[in-house]
Design an enzyme around this catalytic site. Structure first.
Site, PDB file in Angstrom:
ATOM      1  N   CYS A   1       5.073  20.941  -6.321  1.00 57.53           N
ATOM      2  CA  CYS A   1       6.022  20.236  -7.187  1.00 57.53           C
ATOM      3  C   CYS A   1       6.945  21.248  -7.874  1.00 57.53           C
ATOM      4  O   CYS A   1       6.470  22.249  -8.410  1.00 57.53           O
ATOM      5  CB  CYS A   1       5.231  19.448  -8.227  1.00 57.53           C
ATOM      6  SG  CYS A   1       6.237  18.704  -9.528  1.00 57.53           S
TER       7      CYS A   1
ATOM      8  N   CYS B   1       6.087  20.977 -11.965  1.00 58.24           N
ATOM      9  CA  CYS B   1       4.851  21.458 -12.584  1.00 58.24           C
ATOM     10  C   CYS B   1       4.004  22.342 -11.677  1.00 58.24           C
ATOM     11  O   CYS B   1       3.005  22.908 -12.122  1.00 58.24           O
ATOM     12  CB  CYS B   1       4.014  20.271 -13.084  1.00 58.24           C
ATOM     13  SG  CYS B   1       3.102  19.424 -11.775  1.00 58.24           S
TER      14      CYS B   1
ATOM     15  N   HIS C   1       0.815  -1.222   0.000  1.00 54.49           N
ATOM     16  CA  HIS C   1       0.000   0.000   0.000  1.00 54.49           C
ATOM     17  C   HIS C   1       0.849   1.274   0.000  1.00 54.49           C
ATOM     18  O   HIS C   1       0.375   2.342   0.372  1.00 54.49           O
ATOM     19  CB  HIS C   1      -0.967  -0.006   1.196  1.00 54.49           C
ATOM     20  CG  HIS C   1      -2.023  -1.073   1.066  1.00 54.49           C
ATOM     21  ND1 HIS C   1      -2.713  -1.579   2.130  1.00 54.49           N
ATOM     22  CD2 HIS C   1      -2.482  -1.737  -0.019  1.00 54.49           C
ATOM     23  CE1 HIS C   1      -3.570  -2.508   1.705  1.00 54.49           C
ATOM     24  NE2 HIS C   1      -3.441  -2.625   0.405  1.00 54.49           N
TER      25      HIS C   1
ATOM     26  N   CYS D   1       4.432  14.109  -6.805  1.00 54.21           N
ATOM     27  CA  CYS D   1       3.482  15.099  -7.296  1.00 54.21           C
ATOM     28  C   CYS D   1       2.161  14.413  -7.689  1.00 54.21           C
ATOM     29  O   CYS D   1       2.161  13.371  -8.339  1.00 54.21           O
ATOM     30  CB  CYS D   1       4.083  15.815  -8.497  1.00 54.21           C
ATOM     31  SG  CYS D   1       2.930  16.927  -9.301  1.00 54.21           S
TER      32      CYS D   1
HETATM   33  P1  NAD Z   1      -7.109  -2.575  10.275  1.00 52.38           P
HETATM   34  O1  NAD Z   1      -7.109  -1.323  11.082  1.00 52.38           O
HETATM   35  O2  NAD Z   1      -8.252  -2.863   9.399  1.00 52.38           O
HETATM   36  O3  NAD Z   1      -6.993  -3.830  11.271  1.00 52.38           O
HETATM   37  C1  NAD Z   1      -6.068  -3.852  12.319  1.00 52.38           C
HETATM   38  C2  NAD Z   1      -6.028  -5.256  12.880  1.00 52.38           C
HETATM   39  O4  NAD Z   1      -5.002  -5.293  13.861  1.00 52.38           O
HETATM   40  C3  NAD Z   1      -7.313  -5.723  13.584  1.00 52.38           C
HETATM   41  O5  NAD Z   1      -7.647  -7.015  13.140  1.00 52.38           O
HETATM   42  C4  NAD Z   1      -6.921  -5.740  15.065  1.00 52.38           C
HETATM   43  O6  NAD Z   1      -7.588  -6.772  15.796  1.00 52.38           O
HETATM   44  C5  NAD Z   1      -5.442  -6.021  14.979  1.00 52.38           C
HETATM   45  N1  NAD Z   1      -4.658  -5.566  16.109  1.00 52.38           N
HETATM   46  C6  NAD Z   1      -4.874  -4.504  16.933  1.00 52.38           C
HETATM   47  N2  NAD Z   1      -3.887  -4.401  17.817  1.00 52.38           N
HETATM   48  C7  NAD Z   1      -3.007  -5.399  17.550  1.00 52.38           C
HETATM   49  C8  NAD Z   1      -1.766  -5.802  18.119  1.00 52.38           C
HETATM   50  N3  NAD Z   1      -1.217  -5.133  19.137  1.00 52.38           N
HETATM   51  N4  NAD Z   1      -1.116  -6.873  17.588  1.00 52.38           N
HETATM   52  C9  NAD Z   1      -1.656  -7.561  16.548  1.00 52.38           C
HETATM   53  N5  NAD Z   1      -2.833  -7.224  15.974  1.00 52.38           N
HETATM   54  C10 NAD Z   1      -3.498  -6.152  16.472  1.00 52.38           C
HETATM   55  O7  NAD Z   1      -5.737  -2.556   9.459  1.00 52.38           O
HETATM   56  P2  NAD Z   1      -5.277  -3.338   8.147  1.00 52.38           P
HETATM   57  O8  NAD Z   1      -5.838  -4.706   8.141  1.00 52.38           O
HETATM   58  O9  NAD Z   1      -3.818  -3.127   8.058  1.00 52.38           O
HETATM   59  O10 NAD Z   1      -5.965  -2.620   6.902  1.00 52.38           O
HETATM   60  C11 NAD Z   1      -6.247  -1.314   6.721  1.00 52.38           C
HETATM   61  C12 NAD Z   1      -5.254  -0.426   5.953  1.00 52.38           C
HETATM   62  O11 NAD Z   1      -4.865   0.546   6.876  1.00 52.38           O
HETATM   63  C13 NAD Z   1      -3.944  -0.969   5.501  1.00 52.38           C
HETATM   64  O12 NAD Z   1      -3.941  -1.032   4.136  1.00 52.38           O
HETATM   65  C14 NAD Z   1      -2.876   0.054   5.886  1.00 52.38           C
HETATM   66  O13 NAD Z   1      -2.266   0.601   4.743  1.00 52.38           O
HETATM   67  C15 NAD Z   1      -3.609   1.111   6.560  1.00 52.38           C
HETATM   68  N6  NAD Z   1      -3.028   1.605   7.816  1.00 52.38           N
HETATM   69  C16 NAD Z   1      -1.678   1.570   8.037  1.00 52.38           C
HETATM   70  C17 NAD Z   1      -1.150   2.011   9.233  1.00 52.38           C
HETATM   71  C18 NAD Z   1       0.348   1.948   9.423  1.00 52.38           C
HETATM   72  O14 NAD Z   1       1.104   2.041   8.456  1.00 52.38           O
HETATM   73  N7  NAD Z   1       0.833   1.754  10.663  1.00 52.38           N
HETATM   74  C19 NAD Z   1      -1.989   2.499  10.232  1.00 52.38           C
HETATM   75  C20 NAD Z   1      -3.382   2.545   9.975  1.00 52.38           C
HETATM   76  C21 NAD Z   1      -3.865   2.077   8.773  1.00 52.38           C
HETATM   77 ZN    ZN Z   2       4.470  17.840 -10.806  1.00 57.94          ZN
END
Ligand code: NAD
Ligand code: ZN
Length: 248
Positions: free
Chosen positions: A154, A157, A120, A128
């Site tokens: 940017c 552009c 992701h 940009c």
């Molecule tokens: P989600 O928020 O949908 O699910 C989080 C999951 O983590 C839940 O199932 C929950 O039960 C579990 N969880 C909570 N605490 C935990 C722990 N301490 N240890 C293990 N598991 C735990 O997140 P997702 O499934 O990653 O999908 C949503 C999208 O959110 C992703 O594509 C991501 O790009 C994005 N996101 C990323 C971040 C980050 O980069 N840290 C933060 C928020 C969302």
């Molecule tokens: Zn640009």
């Protein structure tokens, strides 16, 4: 650790099999980074992240969306990798391991891991919105409590600089996705850590691995959409469970 999971791991390590780890937002929860579906800082509590993470939201109000990402970037900058991130980096020194993450933070890298696929994207891979040119300059200053922040411009552009994440409705980066598929198809064991398994196509990777013969182990304190299709579930958190893998 459940005995059945210890058995699977032992067999895999003895046989020299490859592990594929798929991580989601729960991986970084114990570093203080909120998950998407968990609780949110009060500053942002009245916003739905799903409505901020789209190109439509950006077109409508870039300063609102940049303000939200700028806040998230600051959270990540101020956070530290947790014991789970560190354990995965150590595990990769002991067994062949591919690391596929849905996370846009850089906590795996800062714990010493090589990430094979950020499916992701990455928060800090700025580019940009219009012409795609990478933004290599410094980040703008973060002002605590400021909700709307005009995006940087940017140099090629003049359009607005956006975060390097995949928004809802956008395609996954080709190279990251093919690396993720490759990792799923080649492994003997998949560890699915901290993902709700609701966002496709990433959520389809464990099933793909299973069709290619891998055993699927879910590590998550809560049941998820992927639990029913896992061979084993371990109801624990990333920072508590993953260091235990090093004792095998
Ligand atoms: P989600 O928020 O949908 O699910 C989080 C999951 O983590 C839940 O199932 C929950 O039960 C579990 N969880 C909570 N605490 C935990 C722990 N301490 N240890 C293990 N598991 C735990 O997140 P997702 O499934 O990653 O999908 C949503 C999208 O959110 C992703 O594509 C991501 O790009 C994005 N996101 C990323 C971040 C980050 O980069 N840290 C933060 C928020 C969302
Ligand atoms: Zn640009």
């Amino acid at each position: 650790m459940p005995a059945a999971i210890a058995d699977v791991l032992k067999r895999m390590i003895d046989g020299g099999g490859r592990v594929c780890v798929l991580t989601g937002a729960g991986m970084s929860a114990e570093s203080g980074i909120p998950t998407f579906r968990g609780t949110h800082d009060s500053l942002w509590s009245r916003f739905d992240p799903m409505r901020l993470a789209t190109a439509e939201a950006w077109r409508e109000d870039p300063a609102l969306v940049w303000g939200w990402y700028r806040w998230r970037m600051q959270l990540v900058r101020d956070a530290q990798p947790n014991a789970g991130h560190k354990a995965l980096a150590e595990l990769a020194r002991r067994v062949p391991l591919s690391l596929v993450t849905q996370n846009v933070d850089d906590l795996h890298e800062r714990a010493g891991s090589t990430v094979d696929a950020h499916v992701h994207g990455s928060l800090f891979a700025l580019r940009c919105f219009a012409c795609g040119q990478a933004h290599d300059g410094p980040l703008d200053d973060y002002v605590e409590g400021q909700q709307k922040v005009a995006p940087m411009r940017c140099t090629a552009c003049g359009d607005a600089i956006r975060p390097g994440v995949v928004w809802f409705g956008e395609a996954l980066p080709d190279d990251a996705w093919s690396a993720a598929v490759d990792a799923a198809e080649r492994c003997m064991l998949v560890l699915v850590v901290g993902t709700s398994g609701l966002v496709y196509p990433a959520a389809g990777l464990p099933a793909l691995a299973r069709r290619h013969g891998a055993t699927v182990v879910e590590i998550n304190p809560e049941p998820t959409a992927l639990s029913a299709d896992a061979d084993h579930v371990w109801r624990s958190t990333a920072a508590q469970a993953l260091p235990q893998l090093l004792a095998i």
